[in-house]
Design an enzyme around this catalytic site. Sequence first.
Site, PDB file in Angstrom:
ATOM      1  N   LYS A 251     -15.085  30.597  65.294  1.00 12.39           N
ATOM      2  CA  LYS A 251     -13.887  30.287  66.079  1.00 12.39           C
ATOM      3  C   LYS A 251     -13.529  31.562  66.834  1.00 12.39           C
ATOM      4  CE  LYS A 251      -9.305  28.283  66.043  1.00 12.39           C
ATOM      5  NZ  LYS A 251      -8.888  29.095  67.173  1.00 12.39           N
ATOM      6  N   GLU A 389     -11.246  34.944  63.389  1.00 13.12           N
ATOM      7  CA  GLU A 389     -10.128  34.008  63.305  1.00 13.12           C
ATOM      8  C   GLU A 389     -10.441  32.829  62.402  1.00 13.12           C
ATOM      9  OE1 GLU A 389      -7.190  31.397  66.221  1.00 13.12           O
ATOM     10  OE2 GLU A 389      -8.822  32.568  67.075  1.00 13.12           O
ATOM     11  N   HIS A 665       9.211  32.337  34.301  1.00 10.78           N
ATOM     12  CA  HIS A 665      10.023  31.325  33.618  1.00 10.78           C
ATOM     13  C   HIS A 665      10.754  30.480  34.661  1.00 10.78           C
ATOM     14  CE1 HIS A 665       9.989  33.190  29.433  1.00 10.78           C
ATOM     15  NE2 HIS A 665       9.307  34.058  30.185  1.00 10.78           N
ATOM     16  N   ASP A 685       9.981  26.705  17.648  1.00  8.09           N
ATOM     17  CA  ASP A 685       9.830  28.136  17.369  1.00  8.09           C
ATOM     18  C   ASP A 685       9.725  28.342  15.862  1.00  8.09           C
ATOM     19  OD1 ASP A 685       9.783  30.846  17.474  1.00  8.09           O
ATOM     20  OD2 ASP A 685      11.731  31.101  18.428  1.00  8.09           O
ATOM     21  N   GLY A 719       1.944  29.656  24.654  1.00 10.13           N
ATOM     22  CA  GLY A 719       1.296  30.938  24.899  1.00 10.13           C
ATOM     23  C   GLY A 719       1.650  31.957  23.833  1.00 10.13           C
ATOM     24  N   ASP A 773      14.586  24.977  19.626  1.00  7.43           N
ATOM     25  CA  ASP A 773      15.522  25.663  20.528  1.00  7.43           C
ATOM     26  C   ASP A 773      15.970  24.708  21.639  1.00  7.43           C
ATOM     27  OD1 ASP A 773      16.998  27.377  22.026  1.00  7.43           O
ATOM     28  OD2 ASP A 773      15.416  28.865  22.336  1.00  7.43           O
TER      29      ASP A 773
END
Length: 852
Positions: A251, A389, A665, A685, A719, A773
């Site tokens: 291009k 490009e 978060h 938790d 995690g 929680d």
Amino acid sequence: MASSDKLERYKSKRNFSITTEPADGGELGHALSFVIQKHWASSLHYDFRLELNGTMKSWAVPKGPSYDPQDKRMALHVEDHPIAYSSFEGTIPARQYGAGKVIIWDKGTWHPVGDPHQGYRDGNLKFEMRGHKMLGKWALIRIKSRDEKQNAWLLIKEKDVFAKPASEFNLVDEFPDSVKSLKDPTPKGSPEGPMAPVNFKAGTGAKPKRQDYKPHPAAIKAPLPTKLAPQLATLVDGLPLDADNWVYEIKFDGYRLLSRIDDTNVKLFTRNGNDWSDKLPSLKSALKKAKLSKGWYDGEIVVLNDQGVPDFGALQAAFDDAKTKDIVYFLFDAPFLASQDLRQVPLVERRRLLESELIKVDSKVIRFSAAFDAPPGRILTSACRLGLEGVIAKKRDSIYRSARSADWLKLKCSLRQEFVIGGWTDPNGGRTGFGSLLLGFHDDLGKLQYAGNVGTGFNDRTLHEIKAKLDQLPARASPFEGKTSVIGRPHWVKPQLVAEVTFGEWTRARRIRHSVFHGLRTDKPTTAIIREKAVSAPNASITPKAAAGKATEIASHALSTKLRVTHPDRVIDKSTGITKIDLLRYYSLVGDLMMEHLNARPVSLVRAPSGIGGQLFFQKHAETEKLLGIRQRSAVRNDSHLAMLEVTSKEGLLSAAQWNVVEFHTLNSDTPTLARPDRIIFDLDPGEGVTWANVQEAANVMHVFLDQLELTSFLKTSGGKGLHVVVPIKKTHDWDSAKGFSQAVVTHLAKTLPQLFVAKSGPSNRVGKIFIDYLRNGMGATTVCAWSARARPGLGISVPVDWVELPKLTGGNHWSIKSVQTRLDKGNKPWQDYTKTVKTLTVAMKKLGRQP
């Protein structure tokens, strides 16, 4: 065929009644083969195998190959494998030797330098590789050691055209997927893997080949029309998958130009039909001298820099200085040629006839635009790395249409288009001329909409020259529709100038960011300037980076070319040796998956400037002028009354990681006002002494209980230590109602199963129990986003999973940034029905005994 003694060690380690690995077999080919198998055993490594003496000589390379000659990768010599093992891809069962998933990461042929048998015996084996990913010259060097059991070698990339610094390119991150389904690379000739560079400079200077003229049935004898409109390409967001049906060209960064040649009468026209014959006397003279056959010739004029790459700024300067003799004319089509109308003739035939016509032209000014015979992904990647490009893809059998068509596709390396100039701002400091240009585009009703400004890309000369043009076009009022929100006092002008600009992204307010000026355009009328929107190419993957399993066919950049990474080798996790550049490459790898979960939600960022072992900083508000892909957004109900943050593109993840951000978060709302939540999150938790089996049991209990409340829930790893249960809800309840409902759920479960759950937070309250929680559901509270890394040893990641996968999970950190590639094939599929299951809380509240 390998004799049994050569494979004795291999066979002694395996039970072939259980594993599907081959016991023997395999055919010898004309060239020596190689295979590299990516193996998730007790730890991820790459099994490097070379065919020699009837078996596959094998080495285990823990970190995988590197294209950086400075990287000397450890390669542990292991037992020979049968040649048939080169086609093995699957899972070795548990409790078997090497248990784990195996994929064919690369395959091809290897070509020894010198005697390979002597090199192998001496521990100095040098060779060339021709695979999909492994290309060029390599060496295996044995390390002299007193410990004969170790038998360690080094795999080293030798310096050649394929070599690249590790700070710029990571082979195993760029190309993580299997190549089993791909055809074997051609053993002779040039390699065709995605790493092989395309020689654009050689292609643009290629001498056309003389070909015998063969009339085509679709060619029609016809006189030359007086005027001809060009065929225009459609902007798309990805490469077509039916690659063999397309032709790929550069291009060009220049002006489109059509030539009407009728004997010695040469006329030059822009794409809009403007006659530029007098503006380009040198080119007109060159075309007369070339004595081309009667016809309409289609191409692009450019000025090439010292590297042979088109330079739009230099082209603009050539017109301003009347030095158009430096202009080069690349021809790529001939809709009329030799008294014949070729518009119904297939593209490849028109190009063949044009190439044959140009064989008689001995000119540096008039050139044929060559097509490139290489995998399209490699063509696009090479074009972008060279600063071009982009690429034009044209359907091989397409006819010539004087209109915009999906038979011609344009793929750009960056966002770039023309804008109408509607004003300017005053310069600051020692700058002269103006500060920035105020830009706009026409909407569907033809009204000029403000698109933002551009203040970079100018030099003293262009500042002076453009300011002189602006001074001739003063206007009393803004030419833009509605408010512009320009900072400072704007100076309005009549909308008669067009600027070409590259930029990083469009914001939700339809403003451009990180813009750079390239030049003024005089070949397009202001009324034709609209906002360009890419569409999907026919039968195309959306983008190269989103094409699952196509990483070896459609190459992508590991990192944004706009991002400068500082201290890439800084270790951020001492337990694993993970570095800053490793984290950036991870976010590049999962960026598209993660953006589906970020999706206009305000974010909080967890920064670790000194690594995850140092002090962490939790930030909801920050100055983002220097963070590409992150914007500030107003917060209607935020106590601090400060602007919150939003990640607007994948580049935002990378620029944040460059700023030492580890975790992302998100808030439980994606509405502009943040007035109502659209989900509820239960964070399981575990306290001290809780086993992982207890966590799995708790998640199952919550799943069943939410089903009883007629709410659909989705699961993801945190995690960290626990799990997250997510419930999508309609935006009909306020924050207090959503938080109150989630608290009632937790209280009910804690009363029903006190041996498992506790409703009070605090370490002392949850020893041996799991705290659910519910505080994550309050206004302003956030939860770690899916696919975010965690600032904890090992850098575990939060991953969406299906409920049926729960028993197989080994922890909340089941996956980490190092093992994510084992999960990319599933991506967000476990949550594919998320938006279809949104419900109100009304029924659930009644069943729980709460007032809706």
